[in-house]
Write an enzyme that holds these catalytic residues in place. Structure first.
Site, short mmCIF file in Angstrom:
data_model
loop_
_atom_site.label_atom_id
_atom_site.label_comp_id
_atom_site.label_asym_id
_atom_site.label_seq_id
_atom_site.Cartn_x
_atom_site.Cartn_y
_atom_site.Cartn_z
N ILE A 70 0.83 -1.20 0.00
CA ILE A 70 0.00 0.00 0.00
C ILE A 70 0.87 1.25 0.00
O ILE A 70 0.54 2.25 -0.64
CB ILE A 70 -0.96 -0.01 1.21
CG1 ILE A 70 -2.00 -1.13 1.05
CG2 ILE A 70 -1.66 1.34 1.37
CD1 ILE A 70 -2.92 -1.31 2.24
N GLY A 71 2.00 1.20 0.70
CA GLY A 71 2.91 2.36 0.71
C GLY A 71 3.42 2.69 -0.66
O GLY A 71 3.49 3.86 -1.05
N ASP A 131 11.38 4.03 4.64
CA ASP A 131 11.23 2.59 4.79
C ASP A 131 12.44 2.01 5.49
O ASP A 131 13.57 2.45 5.26
CB ASP A 131 11.05 1.91 3.42
CG ASP A 131 10.29 0.60 3.53
OD1 ASP A 131 10.74 -0.29 4.29
OD2 ASP A 131 9.25 0.46 2.87
N TYR A 166 -2.65 -7.84 16.45
CA TYR A 166 -2.81 -7.01 15.25
C TYR A 166 -4.15 -6.27 15.32
O TYR A 166 -4.22 -5.06 15.03
CB TYR A 166 -2.76 -7.90 14.02
CG TYR A 166 -2.90 -7.15 12.70
CD1 TYR A 166 -1.83 -6.46 12.15
CD2 TYR A 166 -4.11 -7.16 12.02
CE1 TYR A 166 -1.95 -5.78 10.94
CE2 TYR A 166 -4.25 -6.49 10.81
CZ TYR A 166 -3.17 -5.81 10.28
OH TYR A 166 -3.30 -5.14 9.09
N SER A 211 -3.87 -3.41 17.73
CA SER A 211 -3.07 -2.29 17.20
C SER A 211 -3.88 -1.45 16.22
O SER A 211 -3.81 -0.22 16.23
CB SER A 211 -1.80 -2.82 16.52
OG SER A 211 -2.07 -3.48 15.29
#
Length: 258
Positions: free
Chosen positions: A17-18, A36, A151, A154
């Site tokens: 997605i980044g 990154d 997860y 978070s």
């Protein structure tokens, strides 16, 4: 807010997605700093995008969102290179139930750290130009993934933080909008490695796969195509945007005031 000429930064920019966010921002006329921890992936992408859009439009910074020192240095480098920042995409994340503390550290603490540091440079009350901070959450931030409790926690945290910061920014006059992206299953490295990172919940692999089969998957580009308005529409603040193969929707929450 048009994206042409805007200065953006994306964490976890090297893949998934980044990468899709980075490419979309550049395609729409922004300059982008790629942050990154994966130096090989980030550098390779930055070089390719620099050739396509111009070297002056792209900056790669090797950076770990768990490190205050590295993140502060990254923002300083962005300001030195581009002179300002208008868009910050808090996108870096992992899914690893074995390393649950690291999952919380990157997915939630990294988002809060990034947002607070970005706000120091974007806040109109302290000389910034305002802008928008986009936090990548997940559908796990809206409902529980039984095989991934840490997860899930978070990403619930990211959703709550985004909503609270959107309200705080509006009330304080910071001039910075906060929105959260909650995609379903996306074909990324994180998705491809889910089944091997469930740790003590590995016995729930079949249940997780049933959910994947039922919901379907998307590409990162398909997700990002849907969220441009979170960046450009000045009325979108504190929004939580759910993107799934069957469509999209803004999430509504019960009011705390009756």
């Amino acid at each position: 807010m048009a994206l042409v000429g805007k200065i953006a930064a994306v964490t976890g920019a090297g893949k998934g997605i980044g990468q899709a966010l980075t490419e979309t921002l550049l395609k729409n006329g922004a300059k982008v700093a790629l942050l990154d921890v994966n130096e090989a992936a980030g550098k390779s992408l930055a070089e390719a995008l620099g050739k396509q859009y111009g070297q002056d439009k792209v900056l790669f910074i090797n950076c770990n969102v768990e490190s205050d020192e590295q993140m502060k240095a990254a923002f300083q480098k962005i300001i030195e290179t581009f002179e300002a920042i208008d868009i910050f995409c808090n996108n870096a994340g992992i899914l690893n139930e074995t390393q649950w503390e690291k999952t919380i550290s990157i997915n939630l603490m990294g988002v809060i750290r990034g947002a607070y540091l970005a706000l120091e440079h974007m806040n109109k009350l302290t000389g910034g130009r305002g802008g928008v901070i986009l936090n990548t959450a997940s559908m796990a931030g809206l409902g529980p993934l039984l095989s991934c409790p840490a997860y899930t926690a978070s990403k619930h945290g990211v959703v709550g933080f985004t909503r609270a910061m959107g309200a705080a920014s509006a009330a304080s006059g910071y001039g910075v909008r906060f929105n959260a992206l909650c995609p379903g299953f996306v074909q990324t490295d994180l998705f491809n490695n889910i089944q091997g990172n469930l740790g003590q919940f590995s016995h729930l692999r079949d249940a997780a796969q049933l959910l994947i089969d039922k919901m379907g998957t998307m590409t990162a580009s398909e997700v990002v195509e849907c969220v441009i308005e979170l960046l450009t529409d000045e009325t979108k603040n504190g929004e939580v945007f759910y993107v799934y193969p069957q469509g999209t929707s803004y999430v509504t929450f019960p009011s705390m005031v009756k």
